[in-house]
Scaffold this motif. Structure first.
Motif, PDB file in Angstrom:
ATOM      1  N   VAL A 176     -30.571 -23.904 -32.286  1.00 29.18           N
ATOM      2  CA  VAL A 176     -31.672 -23.630 -33.227  1.00 29.18           C
ATOM      3  C   VAL A 176     -31.209 -22.613 -34.264  1.00 29.18           C
ATOM      4  CG1 VAL A 176     -34.060 -22.830 -33.441  1.00 29.18           C
ATOM      5  CG2 VAL A 176     -33.348 -24.033 -31.391  1.00 29.18           C
ATOM      6  N   GLY A 177     -30.516 -21.562 -33.779  1.00 29.15           N
ATOM      7  CA  GLY A 177     -29.973 -20.557 -34.697  1.00 29.15           C
ATOM      8  C   GLY A 177     -28.985 -21.167 -35.667  1.00 29.15           C
ATOM      9  N   MET A 178     -28.141 -22.080 -35.172  1.00 29.47           N
ATOM     10  CA  MET A 178     -27.155 -22.736 -36.037  1.00 29.47           C
ATOM     11  C   MET A 178     -27.864 -23.589 -37.099  1.00 29.47           C
ATOM     12  SD  MET A 178     -24.275 -23.745 -33.151  1.00 29.47           S
ATOM     13  CE  MET A 178     -22.785 -24.070 -34.113  1.00 29.47           C
ATOM     14  N   LYS A 179     -28.917 -24.264 -36.677  1.00 34.85           N
ATOM     15  CA  LYS A 179     -29.679 -25.102 -37.616  1.00 34.85           C
ATOM     16  C   LYS A 179     -30.342 -24.245 -38.700  1.00 34.85           C
ATOM     17  CE  LYS A 179     -32.885 -28.963 -37.725  1.00 34.85           C
ATOM     18  NZ  LYS A 179     -33.734 -29.879 -36.955  1.00 34.85           N
ATOM     19  N   MET A 180     -30.879 -23.095 -38.283  1.00 37.44           N
ATOM     20  CA  MET A 180     -31.521 -22.200 -39.250  1.00 37.44           C
ATOM     21  C   MET A 180     -30.496 -21.631 -40.227  1.00 37.44           C
ATOM     22  SD  MET A 180     -34.309 -20.309 -36.867  1.00 37.44           S
ATOM     23  CE  MET A 180     -35.109 -19.446 -38.205  1.00 37.44           C
ATOM     24  N   PHE A 181     -29.323 -21.322 -39.691  1.00 40.35           N
ATOM     25  CA  PHE A 181     -28.227 -20.825 -40.537  1.00 40.35           C
ATOM     26  C   PHE A 181     -27.853 -21.880 -41.581  1.00 40.35           C
ATOM     27  CE2 PHE A 181     -23.541 -21.369 -40.835  1.00 40.35           C
ATOM     28  CZ  PHE A 181     -23.245 -20.280 -41.653  1.00 40.35           C
ATOM     29  N   ILE A 182     -27.745 -23.146 -41.167  1.00 49.72           N
ATOM     30  CA  ILE A 182     -27.399 -24.237 -42.090  1.00 49.72           C
ATOM     31  C   ILE A 182     -28.487 -24.402 -43.145  1.00 49.72           C
ATOM     32  CG2 ILE A 182     -27.070 -26.743 -42.255  1.00 49.72           C
ATOM     33  CD1 ILE A 182     -25.871 -26.503 -39.322  1.00 49.72           C
TER      34      ILE A 182
END
Length: 448
Positions: A176-182
């Motif tokens: 989820v954090g990676m998706k938000m970062f993207i």
């Protein structure tokens, strides 16, 4: 699903619960939770009372007809449950502190889900999860269990390897954090359709493609991270070091921040040992944050999730959990990143492994995404190594045997000496005696 939608949260006194409730309130129009039951153990009674009171205020402010109950009786709570979420910490933060400090005192990484510390969190947790599953199978066999208890990969592996329960999904906040970062760095809006090809194991995932409105934008993302223009660390609980440009470009994959423990072992260990000798371990930081959070939660005028909750390492995990529940309840057939058995869908790993990957979720649970049928060969060795560790760990949790613990420790790439493995196993088993009931015979022998 019944018209009455009942969710049971085990570990209800957790500081994360207000975020979980916020997620349900936000989605009430499509996920009308009528009852939320918060379950905890006797040691957690005080926290449970504070959380329950805050949840009642939040529900009142939101003006939705949701009832929130609290209980120490898990079996009572499970009657008629549709979804059960697990967010527990056996032995609470004191146990975590031992997990971190004992390995560090011997010059080894003390990190909550990796190496010796991760193993012992698993050994304490897996038997408790098995007990919960037994109760679910008896009392509410059609309920889904959504687990965010760490180590999520090891727990999921153990459940599918050693029980016959099939309605279990492991959730983690890292993707989820990676998706938000993207979303952030590619400046995407809600109108954009973002799809991510993510594969690996829990806390060991790699991104291999990023599709925005059907078009790959992975190359520009990889270039940004490799050149240092973008920092990909999305979690509060890991010291932020950038991966080297050479590593990123040679892998042609984006590793999650937990892979720092494998690709930057020397540096991460040096940082943690430095913190340890200054008298600190991550558990102590978390204790301070928790103390502040519970002081805030006690405020009778507080009726929303406070911003300070994001200082805890697991921010957004509950958003992932609510989305998973929403997708199953409403048969959404949407994309999520979860821990599940792949049942042979991936052609170059054993068919019985549980993995973390992009999946499509609906009424029947999670199915691996059709686009991902092969794990990248470049990182397969590392994935095999860690899976070997997880399999051995789940066996040790079940058997309570000293040699099974030794095997798991020796298989971890973070342990560099078989003699040290014995020292760590002995010290950690004795330190956690209270929380390792199935190790009673082993403990008796160790004390002789």
């Amino acid at each position: 699903m019944s018209q009455k939608l009942k969710v049971v949260t085990i570990g209800g006194g957790s500081s994360y619960t207000p975020e979980l409730l916020e997620g349900f309130l936000k989605r009430y129009h499509e996920l009308p939770v009528s009852e939320l039951w918060l379950v905890d153990v006797e040691d957690g009674q005080e926290k449970l009372d504070i959380i329950h009171a805050l949840c009642l205020r939040m529900v009142e402010k939101a003006g939705v007809p949701m009832k929130v109950f609290k209980t120490l009786d898990r079996r009572q709570a499970l009657e008629g449950a549709d979804f059960v979420t697990t967010q527990l910490r056996v032995g609470q933060l004191d146990a975590r502190e031992k997990d971190e400090r004992i390995p560090l005192s011997h010059g080894y990484l003390g990190q909550e889900t990796n190496g010796a510390a991760g193993l012992f969190k698993g050994l304490r947790t897996i038997p408790v999860i098995f007990d919960i599953i037994k109760d679910v199978q008896e009392i509410c066999p059609d309920a889904w269990v959504i687990n965010f208890t760490n180590p999520a990969g090891m727990v999921t592996e153990a459940v599918y390897r050693h029980t016959n329960f099939k309605r279990f999904i492991g959730v983690c906040n890292i993707p989820v954090g990676m998706k938000m970062f993207i979303t952030d760095v590619l400046k995407l809006t809600e109108k954009d359709d973002l799809s991510i090809d993510l594969f690996g194991l829990n806390h060991m995932v790699f991104l291999r493609d990023v599709l925005v409105n059907g078009k790959s934008r992975f190359a520009e993302l990889l270039d940004g991270v490799a050149s240092g223009k973008l920092t990909a660390n999305s979690v509060k609980n890991i010291f932020d070091l950038p991966f080297s440009e050479g590593l990123i470009r040679s892998l042609n994959l984006l590793p999650c921040s937990y892979l720092l423990y494998y690709f930057k072992q020397k540096e991460m260990l040096a940082i943690e040992i430095g913190e340890y000798y200054k008298g600190g371990a991550r558990a102590q930081v978390v204790k301070k944050v928790e103390k502040q959070l519970f002081e805030l939660y006690k405020d009778p005028d507080l009726n929303i999730k406070p911003k300070e909750l994001e200082l805890r390492g697991g921010a957004y995990y509950s958003d992932a959990a609510c989305e998973v529940i929403n997708a199953i309840y409403n048969d959404k057939q949407t994309e999520h990143y979860v821990n599940i058995p792949h049942h042979g869908h991936i052609d170059n790993i054993p068919a019985d492994w549980a993995v973390e990957m992009t999946a499509i979720l609906g009424r029947d649970g999670a199915k691996p995404h059709a686009r991902i049928t092969h794990f990248d060969e470049k990182v397969l060795g590392l994935i095999y190594t860690i899976k070997g560790f997880e399999v051995a760990a789940s066996q040790a949790a079940l058997s309570g045997e000293f040699n099974d613990v030794l095997l798991a420790l020796n298989l971890s790439p973070l342990i560099h000496s078989d003699r040290d493995a014995e020292v760590l196993a002995r010290e950690l088993i004795l330190a956690h005696e209270k929380w390792l009931p199935n190790f009673a015979t082993t403990i008796e022998k160790l004390k002789q």
